[in-house]
Design an enzyme around this catalytic site. Structure first.
Site, short mmCIF file in Angstrom:
data_model
loop_
_atom_site.label_atom_id
_atom_site.label_comp_id
_atom_site.label_asym_id
_atom_site.label_seq_id
_atom_site.Cartn_x
_atom_site.Cartn_y
_atom_site.Cartn_z
N TYR A 41 51.65 57.29 25.89
CA TYR A 41 51.39 56.01 26.37
C TYR A 41 52.03 56.09 27.78
O TYR A 41 53.08 56.56 27.80
CB TYR A 41 51.89 54.86 25.54
CG TYR A 41 50.82 54.38 24.52
CD1 TYR A 41 49.64 54.11 24.67
CD2 TYR A 41 51.29 54.36 23.02
CE1 TYR A 41 48.74 53.71 23.84
CE2 TYR A 41 50.57 53.85 21.97
CZ TYR A 41 49.07 53.51 22.51
OH TYR A 41 48.20 53.26 21.61
N LYS A 43 72.23 43.35 0.35
CA LYS A 43 71.20 42.30 0.98
C LYS A 43 70.26 43.13 1.96
O LYS A 43 70.37 44.33 2.30
CB LYS A 43 72.05 41.39 1.83
CG LYS A 43 72.58 41.95 2.99
CD LYS A 43 73.73 41.11 3.71
CE LYS A 43 74.61 41.72 4.64
NZ LYS A 43 75.89 41.04 4.87
C1 LIG Z 1 76.95 41.93 5.05
C2 LIG Z 1 78.39 41.18 4.56
C3 LIG Z 1 79.09 42.12 4.10
C4 LIG Z 1 79.14 43.57 4.33
O1 LIG Z 1 79.40 43.93 5.59
P1 LIG Z 1 79.53 45.48 6.10
O2 LIG Z 1 79.76 45.24 7.31
O3 LIG Z 1 77.98 45.94 5.99
O4 LIG Z 1 80.30 46.29 5.33
C5 LIG Z 1 80.39 41.55 3.55
N1 LIG Z 1 80.46 40.27 3.26
C6 LIG Z 1 79.46 39.43 3.76
C7 LIG Z 1 79.79 37.74 3.74
C8 LIG Z 1 78.37 39.84 4.30
O5 LIG Z 1 77.58 39.00 4.86
#
Ligand SMILES: *Cc1c(COP(=O)(O)O)cnc(C)c1O
Length: 350
Positions: A251, A41
């Site tokens: 800045y 994702k």
């Molecule tokens: C993002 C996610 C993962 C992966 O988690 P990590 O902590 O990045 O390994 C696994 N399962 C779900 C449902 C997630 O939303």
């Protein structure tokens, strides 16, 4: 596009595909008899789906998780629809029809979502059950609903809230999920993210879902010597400048030179994920030499002290530190935030 070739970018992001494949294989091995999938994702945690998905697929991953339906077309360029799962599930009938038309699997999270799926004539789906994170997922109290029994569930999953800590919540969620797995009929069961994998194979069930540690994140100390750094950012020097005592940099003049010094203005800023909190006490590197960051981080630039590096020239590329564990500790950002804020201006075609 026609027209002149774009000149090389001032920002480079090296993506070490061998390290990525190594990390997937290490997490897959730590998952015991359960294969590891891959959370990709947010554009592969900021590294680019077009880079990470082919590499993970070649390494052996067969289950890819995104959050939004908007992320699906990019994945479909690389892997078959039945290897893609959308974690947010279905908000309406239109998303259900899109899922059925593409063959991408929704992860159903509530009885309302189950209703959208059954209403659209849904086929095989996944089911997320909430075992204690109270974020997204079917409450355990709803598991007895007759609509759940009508589903053809491939992966029944849940998500750990505190796997990166030694918390009694981990064992409690494991016990809750064991009871879920005895009451919900599914082909496969899945609980562990990256940190959950490091808790041991009790947490692995039939499939694990690592994200962070694929990309070099150290989700728990047990992973420190098994996971390799994947992302290696570099930024070009735009200008060299000589300062005298009293000259202030950037800045709000947060840094003032105490004596003569030579500094470099570098083409990276908070729009590239180098957030303001990453400046103080940090440095860029050239040939192993630390070049401390001076003053405030701007949107597109930072200034570094090159006094100890007289060979630095305009156009030189400097290494931007990206040891996720150490940089997270130093900045107060999470390893996840360091990855997903990288921005769109890096040349990743390496
Ligand atoms: C993002 C996610 C993962 C992966 O988690 P990590 O902590 O990045 O390994 C696994 N399962 C779900 C449902 C997630 O939303």
């Amino acid at each position: 596009m026609t027209g002149p070739d774009l000149p090389p970018a001032a920002l480079r992001l090296g993506i070490d595909r061998e390290a990525l494949a190594h990390n997937w294989q290490a997490l897959d091995a730590m998952s015991g008899s359960a294969p590891a999938g891959a959370a990709v994702k947010a554009d592969g945690y900021g590294l680019g789906v077009d880079h990470v998905v082919p590499a993970l697929s070649a390494a052996g991953a067969r289950e890819f998780f995104v959050a939004h339906w908007s992320e699906v077309p990019a994945l479909l360029r690389h892997v078959p629809a039945d290897q893609i799962s959308v974690l947010h599930g279905l908000r309406n009938a239109q998303e259900a029809r899109f899922a059925l038309a593409t063959g991408v699997r929704p992860v159903l999270n509530s009885l309302e979502q189950v209703g959208h799926w059954i209403g659209a004539g849904g086929a095989t789906c996944h089911l997320m059950v909430d075992s204690g994170i109270n974020r997204l997922g079917l409450p355990m109290a709803d598991l007895g609903d007759e609509a759940i029994a009508r589903l053809e569930v491939d992966i029944c999953m849940s998500h750990l809230a505190s796997a990166d800590e030694d918390s009694p919540k981990n064992a409690a969620q494991l016990a809750a999920f064991r009871s879920v797995s005895s009451s919900v009929r599914a082909k496969r069961y899945s609980l562990a993210n990256s940190a959950g994998i490091a808790l041991g194979t009790d947490y692995a069930f039939d499939l694990t879902r690592p994200g962070l540690s694929l990309y070099g994140g150290i989700a728990r100390p047990e992973l420190a010597d098994r996971i390799k750094q994947v992302a290696w950012p570099q930024a070009a020097i735009l200008q060299m400048r000589d300062l005298v005592a009293g000259d202030a940099v950037g800045y709000n003049a947060l840094f003032t030179a105490a004596g003569p010094m030579r500094v470099a203005t570098v083409a990276i800023g908070y729009a590239d994920g180098f957030l303001r909190c990453r400046g103080p006490g940090s440095a860029l590197h050239k040939d192993g030499l630390a070049l401390p960051i001076l003053g405030r981080v701007s949107m597109d630039m930072i200034v570094v002290d090159c006094t100890g590096c007289p060979e630095a020239r305009e156009g030189d590329f400097l290494n931007v530190p990206f040891d996720l564990l150490r940089n997270a500790e130093a900045s107060g950002l999470s390893q996840y935030e360091l990855l997903t804020t990288l921005g769109k201006r890096f040349d990743t075609t390496n």
